[in-house]
Scaffold this active site. Sequence first.
Site, PDB file in Angstrom:
ATOM      1  N   THR A  26      27.752  40.320  39.906  1.00  0.00           N
ATOM      2  CA  THR A  26      27.858  41.727  40.052  1.00  0.00           C
ATOM      3  C   THR A  26      26.830  42.305  40.563  1.00  0.00           C
ATOM      4  OG1 THR A  26      29.370  41.438  38.233  1.00  0.00           O
ATOM      5  CG2 THR A  26      28.528  43.739  38.717  1.00  0.00           C
ATOM      6  N   HIS A 154      27.084  30.252  36.666  1.00  0.00           N
ATOM      7  CA  HIS A 154      28.104  30.015  35.727  1.00  0.00           C
ATOM      8  C   HIS A 154      29.354  29.579  36.379  1.00  0.00           C
ATOM      9  CE1 HIS A 154      30.697  33.689  35.824  1.00  0.00           C
ATOM     10  NE2 HIS A 154      29.362  34.397  36.104  1.00  0.00           N
ATOM     11  N   CYS A 276      47.888  43.223  31.377  1.00  0.00           N
ATOM     12  CA  CYS A 276      48.799  44.173  32.202  1.00  0.00           C
ATOM     13  C   CYS A 276      49.614  43.490  33.086  1.00  0.00           C
ATOM     14  CB  CYS A 276      48.207  45.131  33.005  1.00  0.00           C
ATOM     15  SG  CYS A 276      47.255  44.676  33.914  1.00  0.00           S
TER      16      CYS A 276
HETATM   17  N1  PLP Z   1      32.774  37.849  42.412  1.00  0.00           N
HETATM   18  C1  PLP Z   1      33.880  36.704  42.173  1.00  0.00           C
HETATM   19  C2  PLP Z   1      34.634  36.372  43.278  1.00  0.00           C
HETATM   20  C3  PLP Z   1      34.116  36.680  40.775  1.00  0.00           C
HETATM   21  O1  PLP Z   1      34.929  35.447  40.572  1.00  0.00           O
HETATM   22  C4  PLP Z   1      33.238  37.161  39.669  1.00  0.00           C
HETATM   23  C5  PLP Z   1      33.322  36.548  38.287  1.00  0.00           C
HETATM   24  O2  PLP Z   1      34.249  36.157  37.741  1.00  0.00           O
HETATM   25  C6  PLP Z   1      32.140  37.932  40.170  1.00  0.00           C
HETATM   26  C7  PLP Z   1      31.936  38.385  41.215  1.00  0.00           C
HETATM   27  C8  PLP Z   1      31.248  38.722  39.131  1.00  0.00           C
HETATM   28  O3  PLP Z   1      30.222  37.660  38.477  1.00  0.00           O
HETATM   29  P1  PLP Z   1      29.269  37.807  37.217  1.00  0.00           P
HETATM   30  O4  PLP Z   1      30.379  37.985  36.114  1.00  0.00           O
HETATM   31  O5  PLP Z   1      28.366  36.970  37.214  1.00  0.00           O
HETATM   32  O6  PLP Z   1      28.860  39.375  37.498  1.00  0.00           O
END
Ligand code: PLP
Length: 329
Positions: A26, A154, A276
């Site tokens: 993120t 992760h 949902c």
């Molecule tokens: N982008 C995608 C495609 C994801 O699947 C995820 C998390 O599942 C993220 C971004 C965000 O990752 P994080 O939780 O490490 O911020």
Amino acid sequence: MDEARARGAELVGCEPGEIIFTGSATEANHLAMLSAAGSPHGRRRVIISAIEHPSVLAASERLSALGFEVDKAPVTSDGAVDLDAFERLLGSDVALVSIMAAHNETGVVQPVGEIGRMCRKHGALFHTDAVQAMGKLPSCWSFARPDYLAMAAHKFYGPKGIAACVVRPGAPLIPQLTGGGQEGGRRSSTEAVPLVAGFGVACRLAKENLAQFSGLAKLRDDFESGVLLPLGAQIFGAAAERLPNTSFFALPGISGGTLADKLDKHGIAVGTGSACHEGGQALPRVLEWMRATLPEGSSPVRVSLGRQTSAEQVEALARAVWLVHKLIS
Ligand code: PLP
């Protein structure tokens, strides 16, 4: 730190110095996308796909608040970005394009090679959220040539809390965290060395095991053709190139929640998306954009195979799905 950065660079196919460690994907998406606000020549438009992860949507909203106009490229019924529609959105006023490498629910691999080429033709910066693809497919860094790429340890067996924003030399970079000057001043804050070490090991193992991961497609395809299709399931994105380990489907007459609960009793964990979407009340955003319709009385379920999932385990899953279907219908 140096060792982990080198292993990360090997997995991505970039130079070690192009990797900026962050606390999450993120954060990496925000760092990349908000840096585009520093795009030269007064370009004021941003294009994202309609099916991006909420973190990319949120970063695009931040850009919108800064005065950028944000357009969303639609996807085809296969769940891949519609390249004709995308090209029509491009122009000399586009600062940034953000299109993910693979979708987090359907697993559909996006045409980032073509998108990268179109971005370069129009002089737009290109960011790809490669969180789902990294460690499952060969990295797109060299063939799609994005200016920014986000990845998270992760998602390929590394620790939570460590991710990276990969930035090509020359791409604008506006640090979002400033202070102590770590990561060459690009992301201040004390380095999480144990997590970074875990990131490095996960990158090494992901690179070593890439071929093993691609072998999962055969197990996934056997499960779909041997069980899901005979039971009348709708498999989303099945006509497109997908991550080798992902199957996203809906079975007639069975809600995702019910199937997940029953499979749990067999020791099998599957994903249903957010609450949902239960009971076929509302479609996940990606399925709306794909204009998908759910079979009567169903809601979507996602099966993700892991690097060590065996043929026997997929057979056990197949038996369990048959059994649940027999009990319910
Ligand atoms: N982008 C995608 C495609 C994801 O699947 C995820 C998390 O599942 C993220 C971004 C965000 O990752 P994080 O939780 O490490 O911020």
